[in-house]
Every structure is written in C-alpha cells, then in structure tokens.
Motif scaffolding. Structure first.
Motif, PDB file in Angstrom:
ATOM      1  N   CYS A   1      12.442  -3.713  -0.490  1.00  0.00           N
ATOM      2  CA  CYS A   1      11.890  -3.210   0.777  1.00  0.00           C
ATOM      3  C   CYS A   1      13.008  -3.027   1.803  1.00  0.00           C
ATOM      4  O   CYS A   1      13.773  -3.958   2.085  1.00  0.00           O
ATOM      5  CB  CYS A   1      10.841  -4.178   1.309  1.00  0.00           C
ATOM      6  SG  CYS A   1      10.142  -3.704   2.905  1.00  0.00           S
TER       7      CYS A   1
ATOM      8  N   HIS B   1       3.453   5.931   6.240  1.00  0.00           N
ATOM      9  CA  HIS B   1       4.456   4.875   6.343  1.00  0.00           C
ATOM     10  C   HIS B   1       4.149   3.906   7.472  1.00  0.00           C
ATOM     11  O   HIS B   1       4.474   2.712   7.364  1.00  0.00           O
ATOM     12  CB  HIS B   1       5.852   5.491   6.429  1.00  0.00           C
ATOM     13  CG  HIS B   1       6.173   6.206   5.149  1.00  0.00           C
ATOM     14  ND1 HIS B   1       6.692   5.556   4.061  1.00  0.00           N
ATOM     15  CD2 HIS B   1       5.970   7.484   4.767  1.00  0.00           C
ATOM     16  CE1 HIS B   1       6.812   6.417   3.066  1.00  0.00           C
ATOM     17  NE2 HIS B   1       6.377   7.589   3.469  1.00  0.00           N
TER      18      HIS B   1
ATOM     19  N   CYS C   1      11.113   3.191   6.423  1.00  0.00           N
ATOM     20  CA  CYS C   1      10.112   3.260   5.363  1.00  0.00           C
ATOM     21  C   CYS C   1       9.922   4.706   4.902  1.00  0.00           C
ATOM     22  O   CYS C   1       9.799   4.967   3.714  1.00  0.00           O
ATOM     23  CB  CYS C   1       8.797   2.665   5.866  1.00  0.00           C
ATOM     24  SG  CYS C   1       7.478   2.606   4.645  1.00  0.00           S
TER      25      CYS C   1
ATOM     26  N   ALA D   1       8.972   3.643  -1.661  1.00  0.00           N
ATOM     27  CA  ALA D   1       7.711   3.715  -0.911  1.00  0.00           C
ATOM     28  C   ALA D   1       6.521   4.143  -1.767  1.00  0.00           C
ATOM     29  O   ALA D   1       5.399   3.701  -1.527  1.00  0.00           O
ATOM     30  CB  ALA D   1       7.861   4.640   0.285  1.00  0.00           C
TER      31      ALA D   1
ATOM     32  N   VAL E   1       3.934  -0.089   6.632  1.00  0.00           N
ATOM     33  CA  VAL E   1       4.623  -1.136   7.396  1.00  0.00           C
ATOM     34  C   VAL E   1       3.606  -2.156   7.914  1.00  0.00           C
ATOM     35  O   VAL E   1       3.836  -3.368   7.841  1.00  0.00           O
ATOM     36  CB  VAL E   1       5.468  -0.534   8.539  1.00  0.00           C
ATOM     37  CG1 VAL E   1       6.039  -1.629   9.419  1.00  0.00           C
ATOM     38  CG2 VAL E   1       6.603   0.311   7.975  1.00  0.00           C
TER      39      VAL E   1
END
Length: 89
Positions: free
Chosen positions: A72, A10, A46, A52, A14
């Motif tokens: 998102c 994650h 996230c 995701a 990002v």
C-alpha cells in the motif's frame, strides 16, 4: 506512465483502508492530524498505485487488519495517523 484511476474510486479505497486499519479519517482531520493537502495526497497516491485493482479484494478479506499491507502506497501515513489517534506522539 499509466493513467490515474477515477478519483471517487480511490477516495473510497482510502476510506476503506482507514476503516480496515482502525484509522478514523474524519477524526484525524478534525483533530488536526490530517490536513486537506495530506488527505488529497493520499487519494492521489492511491490513484497512481499499481496495486489498487487488487486492493478491494484485500479489503474484503481483511476488514479488521492491524496495518495496511506492505504494498500500500499509503501504509506509512495510515500508521502515523493510527499512532496519533491512540495518543502516541
């Protein structure tokens, strides 16, 4: 409640979303627009995002997007950082 995703996965998502949307995460931090806590919170959000697993495919297709997709969980944060980097208040 779903388990959180792997932190490094994650973190990379990002960073990739920042690149795709024109946000320089390192510059935002250096410029004081992104605190360590804010950065950590983005990664944590996230990690808990249900979308995701589809994010990498979106990033592969949309390497130069003007905004993060509506789904998102960090869309608003990316928009704020992008505006600040462009000199908007």
């Amino acid at each position: 409640m779903s388990p959180l995703g792997h932190i490094m996965t994650h973190l990379r998502l990002v960073l990739r979303m920042g690149q795709a949307t024109g946000v320089d995460i390192a510059a935002a931090h250096k410029g004081g627009y992104l605190t360590q806590r804010d950065w950590s919170n983005m990664v944590q959000r996230c990690r808990g995002c249900n979308w995701a697993s589809a994010c990498p495919e979106w990033l592969d297709r949309c390497e130069d997007a003007s905004n993060a997709p509506e789904i998102c969980v960090n869309k608003a944060q990316f928009a704020v950082l992008k505006a600040r980097q462009k000199g908007c208040k």
